[in-house]
Design an enzyme around this catalytic site. Sequence first.
Site, PDB file in Angstrom:
ATOM      1  N   VAL A  51       0.749  -1.193   0.317  1.00  0.00           N
ATOM      2  CA  VAL A  51       0.462  -0.244  -0.195  1.00  0.00           C
ATOM      3  C   VAL A  51       1.182   1.464  -0.063  1.00  0.00           C
ATOM      4  O   VAL A  51       0.539   2.659  -0.557  1.00  0.00           O
ATOM      5  CB  VAL A  51      -1.226   0.265   1.645  1.00  0.00           C
ATOM      6  CG1 VAL A  51      -1.991  -0.657   0.793  1.00  0.00           C
ATOM      7  CG2 VAL A  51      -0.004  -0.354   2.770  1.00  0.00           C
ATOM      8  N   ASN A 111      -6.612  -0.560   6.654  1.00  0.00           N
ATOM      9  CA  ASN A 111      -6.516  -1.409   7.607  1.00  0.00           C
ATOM     10  C   ASN A 111      -4.847  -1.511   8.019  1.00  0.00           C
ATOM     11  O   ASN A 111      -4.043  -1.699   8.863  1.00  0.00           O
ATOM     12  CB  ASN A 111      -7.565  -2.723   7.716  1.00  0.00           C
ATOM     13  CG  ASN A 111      -6.433  -3.525   8.551  1.00  0.00           C
ATOM     14  OD1 ASN A 111      -6.912  -3.270  10.331  1.00  0.00           O
ATOM     15  ND2 ASN A 111      -6.095  -4.956   8.493  1.00  0.00           N
ATOM     16  N   SER A 145      -6.073   4.450  16.102  1.00  0.00           N
ATOM     17  CA  SER A 145      -5.493   3.701  17.146  1.00  0.00           C
ATOM     18  C   SER A 145      -5.823   5.597  17.716  1.00  0.00           C
ATOM     19  O   SER A 145      -5.584   5.939  17.532  1.00  0.00           O
ATOM     20  CB  SER A 145      -4.096   3.282  16.804  1.00  0.00           C
ATOM     21  OG  SER A 145      -3.520   2.858  18.093  1.00  0.00           O
ATOM     22  N   TYR A 177       4.306   5.152  15.765  1.00  0.00           N
ATOM     23  CA  TYR A 177       3.327   4.880  15.119  1.00  0.00           C
ATOM     24  C   TYR A 177       2.080   6.169  15.372  1.00  0.00           C
ATOM     25  O   TYR A 177       1.463   6.160  14.676  1.00  0.00           O
ATOM     26  CB  TYR A 177       3.552   3.779  15.975  1.00  0.00           C
ATOM     27  CG  TYR A 177       1.751   2.749  15.754  1.00  0.00           C
ATOM     28  CD1 TYR A 177       1.247   2.174  14.972  1.00  0.00           C
ATOM     29  CD2 TYR A 177       0.982   2.653  17.032  1.00  0.00           C
ATOM     30  CE1 TYR A 177       0.482   1.670  14.814  1.00  0.00           C
ATOM     31  CE2 TYR A 177      -0.051   1.960  16.652  1.00  0.00           C
ATOM     32  CZ  TYR A 177      -0.189   1.036  15.746  1.00  0.00           C
ATOM     33  OH  TYR A 177      -1.658   0.415  15.635  1.00  0.00           O
ATOM     34  N   LYS A 186      -0.615   6.921  13.500  1.00  0.00           N
ATOM     35  CA  LYS A 186      -2.041   7.686  13.407  1.00  0.00           C
ATOM     36  C   LYS A 186      -3.131   9.083  14.009  1.00  0.00           C
ATOM     37  O   LYS A 186      -3.802   8.996  13.857  1.00  0.00           O
ATOM     38  CB  LYS A 186      -2.008   6.146  15.104  1.00  0.00           C
ATOM     39  CG  LYS A 186      -1.587   4.813  14.222  1.00  0.00           C
ATOM     40  CD  LYS A 186      -2.603   4.410  13.433  1.00  0.00           C
ATOM     41  CE  LYS A 186      -2.632   2.869  13.385  1.00  0.00           C
ATOM     42  NZ  LYS A 186      -3.229   2.264  11.811  1.00  0.00           N
TER      43      LYS A 186
HETATM   44  N1  LIG Z   1      -3.927  -5.216  17.118  1.00  0.00           N
HETATM   45  C1  LIG Z   1      -3.717  -4.037  18.010  1.00  0.00           C
HETATM   46  O1  LIG Z   1      -4.238  -4.214  19.217  1.00  0.00           O
HETATM   47  C2  LIG Z   1      -4.447  -2.562  17.424  1.00  0.00           C
HETATM   48  C3  LIG Z   1      -4.575  -1.894  18.277  1.00  0.00           C
HETATM   49  C4  LIG Z   1      -4.945   0.388  17.515  1.00  0.00           C
HETATM   50  C5  LIG Z   1      -5.399  -0.132  15.987  1.00  0.00           C
HETATM   51  N2  LIG Z   1      -4.527  -1.160  15.843  1.00  0.00           N
HETATM   52  C6  LIG Z   1      -4.515  -1.115  14.242  1.00  0.00           C
HETATM   53  O2  LIG Z   1      -5.131  -2.054  13.369  1.00  0.00           O
HETATM   54  C7  LIG Z   1      -5.092  -2.330  12.674  1.00  0.00           C
HETATM   55  C8  LIG Z   1      -4.515  -3.470  11.769  1.00  0.00           C
HETATM   56  O3  LIG Z   1      -3.866  -3.982  12.720  1.00  0.00           O
HETATM   57  P1  LIG Z   1      -3.529  -6.027  13.513  1.00  0.00           P
HETATM   58  O4  LIG Z   1      -3.209  -6.189  14.224  1.00  0.00           O
HETATM   59  O5  LIG Z   1      -4.587  -6.415  13.187  1.00  0.00           O
HETATM   60  O6  LIG Z   1      -1.669  -5.965  12.891  1.00  0.00           O
HETATM   61  P2  LIG Z   1      -1.345  -7.160  11.415  1.00  0.00           P
HETATM   62  O7  LIG Z   1      -0.095  -6.811  11.955  1.00  0.00           O
HETATM   63  O8  LIG Z   1      -1.794  -8.202  12.768  1.00  0.00           O
HETATM   64  O9  LIG Z   1      -2.490  -7.414  10.096  1.00  0.00           O
HETATM   65  C9  LIG Z   1      -2.115  -6.345   9.285  1.00  0.00           C
HETATM   66  C10 LIG Z   1      -1.687  -6.356   8.177  1.00  0.00           C
HETATM   67  O10 LIG Z   1      -0.979  -5.686   7.062  1.00  0.00           O
HETATM   68  C11 LIG Z   1      -0.287  -6.026   6.184  1.00  0.00           C
HETATM   69  N3  LIG Z   1       0.533  -5.142   5.828  1.00  0.00           N
HETATM   70  C12 LIG Z   1       1.626  -4.900   6.738  1.00  0.00           C
HETATM   71  N4  LIG Z   1       2.153  -3.835   5.843  1.00  0.00           N
HETATM   72  C13 LIG Z   1       1.473  -3.808   4.425  1.00  0.00           C
HETATM   73  C14 LIG Z   1       1.897  -3.156   2.999  1.00  0.00           C
HETATM   74  N5  LIG Z   1       2.753  -2.490   2.762  1.00  0.00           N
HETATM   75  N6  LIG Z   1       1.439  -3.591   2.044  1.00  0.00           N
HETATM   76  C15 LIG Z   1      -0.214  -4.083   2.511  1.00  0.00           C
HETATM   77  N7  LIG Z   1       0.022  -4.817   3.755  1.00  0.00           N
HETATM   78  C16 LIG Z   1       0.529  -4.971   4.758  1.00  0.00           C
HETATM   79  C17 LIG Z   1       0.134  -7.488   7.210  1.00  0.00           C
HETATM   80  O11 LIG Z   1       0.546  -8.634   6.266  1.00  0.00           O
HETATM   81  C18 LIG Z   1      -0.598  -8.374   7.469  1.00  0.00           C
HETATM   82  O12 LIG Z   1      -1.597  -9.132   6.773  1.00  0.00           O
HETATM   83  C19 LIG Z   1      -3.311  -1.030  11.659  1.00  0.00           C
HETATM   84  O13 LIG Z   1      -3.759  -0.401  11.334  1.00  0.00           O
HETATM   85  C20 LIG Z   1      -3.091  -1.127  13.616  1.00  0.00           C
HETATM   86  O14 LIG Z   1      -2.115  -0.352  13.534  1.00  0.00           O
HETATM   87  C21 LIG Z   1      -4.573  -2.521  15.875  1.00  0.00           C
END
Ligand SMILES: NC(=O)c1ccc[n+]([C@@H]2O[C@H](COP(=O)([O-])OP(=O)(O)OC[C@H]3O[C@@H](n4cnc5c(N)ncnc54)[C@H](O)[C@@H]3O)[C@@H](O)[C@H]2O)c1
Length: 253
Positions: free
Chosen positions: A65, A91, A143, A156, A160
């Site tokens: 992305v 996402n 986030s 990060y 965000k």
């Molecule tokens: N898990 C948490 O506690 C949490 C809290 C707040 C916000 N978030 C946000 O939620 C979203 C998802 O988080 P998650 O915990 O499921 O993370 P995750 O790492 O499990 O999933 C992220 C996905 O994004 C993909 N990705 C990474 N770089 C990429 C790129 N350059 N192009 C395309 N795809 C790419 C990864 O391969 C993965 O499948 C993120 O935006 C994260 O910042 C997560």
Amino acid sequence: MIGVLEGRLAIVTGGARGIGREIAVTFARAGAELAIADILPEDLEGISREVEGLGQRVLAEKVDVSRSGEVSDFVSRVADEFGRIDVLVNNAAYIHYAGFLDFEEAEWDKVMDVSLKGYFLCGQAAARQMVNAGKGTIINIASIAGEVGVPMGAAYCTAKGGVISLTKLMATELAAHRIRVNAIAPGVVDTENVRRVVGDDGMKIRESLVPLGRLGTTVDIAKTALFLASDDAEFISGHIMHVDGGFMATAVR
Ligand SMILES: NC(=O)c1ccc[n+]([C@@H]2O[C@H](COP(=O)([O-])OP(=O)(O)OC[C@H]3O[C@@H](n4cnc5c(N)ncnc54)[C@H](O)[C@@H]3O)[C@@H](O)[C@H]2O)c1
């Protein structure tokens, strides 16, 4: 029963794992066709099979992305194959943790490229298609780290915070085209990735800080995304929805 996203096409970035994957499956159950962009080919195959198993069409492609050419090619292919783009969920994110004083420039750039510029690139490409259709909705996964400092999260937190500002800007400019733009700001969500980074003890500490007494789940976030993507949210735009068990409302823990 007809699902609330019946006949819609939704793009989910980072939909091969974690929260994005849950959103993709939840949307498919609600009747949506899916286009999924991620950088993990094997996991893309897994989510494709799951969505197809739910009876929905899916296009799952390896797309970074942060690369404008890959994003615009992907979005054009989606529009050609499905004839429309109704929903975009931004996402995909890249996280790097290091102390502020030691944070390396290359890591700063990578976090910004994926976790902020990626949202702009995908948002712009999808919104151009939605403008032609005169409607659409975009959900940016932000986030709580975009609103408060989280130690080791210099890039990060900044990315965000940028996603939150970008959400308000997009909602402002795109409203004239009947495109709604909202953000979800999750608290700590129990995903494999987070548990690997902070460990079981780290998860327990985080859980103890949540007023509602538990960590978030991917389902909590997916249900919120489904609501914001649906017509039930037709008058909601520019909103930053905390899904955090009350964490951001509480000063004393
Ligand atoms: N898990 C948490 O506690 C949490 C809290 C707040 C916000 N978030 C946000 O939620 C979203 C998802 O988080 P998650 O915990 O499921 O993370 P995750 O790492 O499990 O999933 C992220 C996905 O994004 C993909 N990705 C990474 N770089 C990429 C790129 N350059 N192009 C395309 N795809 C790419 C990864 O391969 C993965 O499948 C993120 O935006 C994260 O910042 C997560």
